[in-house]
Design a protein around this motif. Structure first.
Motif, PDB file in Angstrom:
ATOM      1  N   ALA A   1       0.832  -1.210   0.000  1.00  0.00           N
ATOM      2  CA  ALA A   1       0.000   0.000   0.000  1.00  0.00           C
ATOM      3  C   ALA A   1       0.864   1.256   0.000  1.00  0.00           C
ATOM      4  CB  ALA A   1      -0.931  -0.010   1.208  1.00  0.00           C
ATOM      5  N   ALA A   2       1.940   1.239   0.803  1.00  0.00           N
ATOM      6  CA  ALA A   2       2.852   2.386   0.841  1.00  0.00           C
ATOM      7  C   ALA A   2       3.564   2.559  -0.498  1.00  0.00           C
ATOM      8  CB  ALA A   2       3.865   2.205   1.968  1.00  0.00           C
TER       9      ALA A   2
ATOM     10  N   GLY B   1       2.365   1.732  -3.429  1.00  0.00           N
ATOM     11  CA  GLY B   1       1.385   2.324  -4.332  1.00  0.00           C
ATOM     12  C   GLY B   1       1.222   3.815  -4.093  1.00  0.00           C
ATOM     13  N   LEU B   2       1.259   4.226  -2.813  1.00  0.00           N
ATOM     14  CA  LEU B   2       1.176   5.650  -2.483  1.00  0.00           C
ATOM     15  C   LEU B   2       2.376   6.404  -3.045  1.00  0.00           C
ATOM     16  CD1 LEU B   2      -0.246   7.948  -0.937  1.00  0.00           C
ATOM     17  CD2 LEU B   2       1.083   7.281   1.082  1.00  0.00           C
ATOM     18  N   LEU B   3       3.570   5.806  -2.945  1.00  0.00           N
ATOM     19  CA  LEU B   3       4.769   6.431  -3.502  1.00  0.00           C
ATOM     20  C   LEU B   3       4.613   6.676  -4.996  1.00  0.00           C
ATOM     21  CD1 LEU B   3       7.931   4.694  -1.978  1.00  0.00           C
ATOM     22  CD2 LEU B   3       7.237   7.068  -1.732  1.00  0.00           C
TER      23      LEU B   3
ATOM     24  N   GLY C   1       1.872   6.851  -6.706  1.00  0.00           N
ATOM     25  CA  GLY C   1       0.845   7.861  -6.922  1.00  0.00           C
ATOM     26  C   GLY C   1       1.353   9.268  -6.658  1.00  0.00           C
ATOM     27  N   MET C   2       2.131   9.445  -5.589  1.00  0.00           N
ATOM     28  CA  MET C   2       2.675  10.769  -5.270  1.00  0.00           C
ATOM     29  C   MET C   2       3.702  11.211  -6.295  1.00  0.00           C
ATOM     30  SD  MET C   2       2.915  11.057  -1.111  1.00  0.00           S
ATOM     31  CE  MET C   2       4.276   9.895  -0.969  1.00  0.00           C
TER      32      MET C   2
ATOM     33  N   TRP D   1       9.525  11.089  -5.792  1.00  0.00           N
ATOM     34  CA  TRP D   1       8.979   9.876  -5.173  1.00  0.00           C
ATOM     35  C   TRP D   1       9.193   8.658  -6.061  1.00  0.00           C
ATOM     36  CZ3 TRP D   1       8.767  10.579  -0.414  1.00  0.00           C
ATOM     37  CH2 TRP D   1       8.201  11.721   0.179  1.00  0.00           C
TER      38      TRP D   1
ATOM     39  N   PHE E   1       3.515  13.863   7.069  1.00  0.00           N
ATOM     40  CA  PHE E   1       3.267  13.582   5.656  1.00  0.00           C
ATOM     41  C   PHE E   1       3.425  14.830   4.806  1.00  0.00           C
ATOM     42  CE2 PHE E   1       0.251  13.276   2.071  1.00  0.00           C
ATOM     43  CZ  PHE E   1       0.801  12.179   1.420  1.00  0.00           C
TER      44      PHE E   1
ATOM     45  N   PRO F   1       3.226  15.542   0.653  1.00  0.00           N
ATOM     46  CA  PRO F   1       3.124  15.021  -0.715  1.00  0.00           C
ATOM     47  C   PRO F   1       4.097  15.668  -1.690  1.00  0.00           C
ATOM     48  CG  PRO F   1       1.236  16.401  -0.176  1.00  0.00           C
ATOM     49  CD  PRO F   1       1.997  16.213   1.088  1.00  0.00           C
TER      50      PRO F   1
END
Length: 234
Positions: free
Chosen positions: A167-168, A170-172, A174-175, A182, A226, A228
């Motif tokens: 999940a992390a 995927g967040l990377l 996405g960011m 990232w 956090f 972004p």
């Protein structure tokens, strides 16, 4: 002042790992400082583990000691630096704009008071070192592989950590649409840091309520840190 504050933050983080490693009988080196010729002047610092971490309780203690020590040092440095910072009209500072995590916004309000309308904070060099320390703490608390956050999550939930790691990751990715840096970190995760955490030798030892509470607090700190978009052009 910037270099002294930065070294204080980086060494606090790594010495937290070092002393907790010694406490648990894990052989670890003293910190290696990694200089860089661009931006903040450093790639951070590391210590090398020369013997395995035996159980999840030791993994938790060693993993969280660095972020806790680094966070305390960063907050101290931020408070000192913000006391010498100033508000300036938007765009007056020139150069780069740094992202402001919620924790830094709270520190600015406590130390400097509410910002006037259409003004930014022009960070004193010591406060800049504190910002970098907060950002390094955020990076280290990501629940990925061999990062401190990976140690934390594996100690808390065992092999299920890999789901949080994906999940992390995927967040990377996405960011990366907001801040391309990232994507560089995402590539490093695949090549070096890994998404899942390797098992410890003894999986049977539990953490206890106190460590679980500390772990939950550090997850909350991760949210407060956090960012972004860490760096952008004015």
């Amino acid at each position: 002042p910037y270099a002294a504050a930065l070294l204080f933050v980086l060494l606090a983080h790594e010495m937290g790992h070092y002393f907790m490693s010694r406490r648990h009988g894990t052989d670890a080196t003293l910190p290696y400082l990694l200089p860089a010729p661009v931006l903040f002047g450093t790639f951070g610092a590391i210590i090398r583990m020369r013997s395995p971490i035996i159980h999840r309780r030791a993994l938790f203690d060693i993993g969280v000691a660095g972020p806790i020590a680094g966070l305390i040092a960063s907050i101290i440095v931020c408070i000192i630096g913000l006391a010498h910072s100033e508000f300036v009209p938007e765009g007056a500072g020139g150069g780069l704009r740094l992202g402001e995590p919620m924790l830094l916004q709270m520190l600015v309000r406590v130390v400097m008071g509410p910002a006037p309308a259409d003004h930014d904070v022009l960070l004193h060099p010591v406060a800049l070192a504190g910002w970098f320390g907060l950002f390094v703490t955020f990076l280290n608390l990501m629940p990925l592989g061999q990062l401190d956050g990976g140690h934390l999550w594996y100690a808390l939930i065992g092999r299920r950590q890999r789901y949080v790691g994906w999940a992390a990751f995927g967040l990377l990715v996405g960011m990366g649409a907001i801040f391309p840096g990232w994507l560089v970190l995402a590539a490093l995760v695949i090549l070096l840091l890994r998404i899942g955490h390797p098992p410890v030798m003894d999986e049977s030892i539990t953490l206890g309520r106190g460590r679980i509470v500390v772990g939950a607090l550090l997850i909350a700190v991760f949210v407060l840190l956090f960012i972004p978009e860490p760096v952008s052009l004015r």
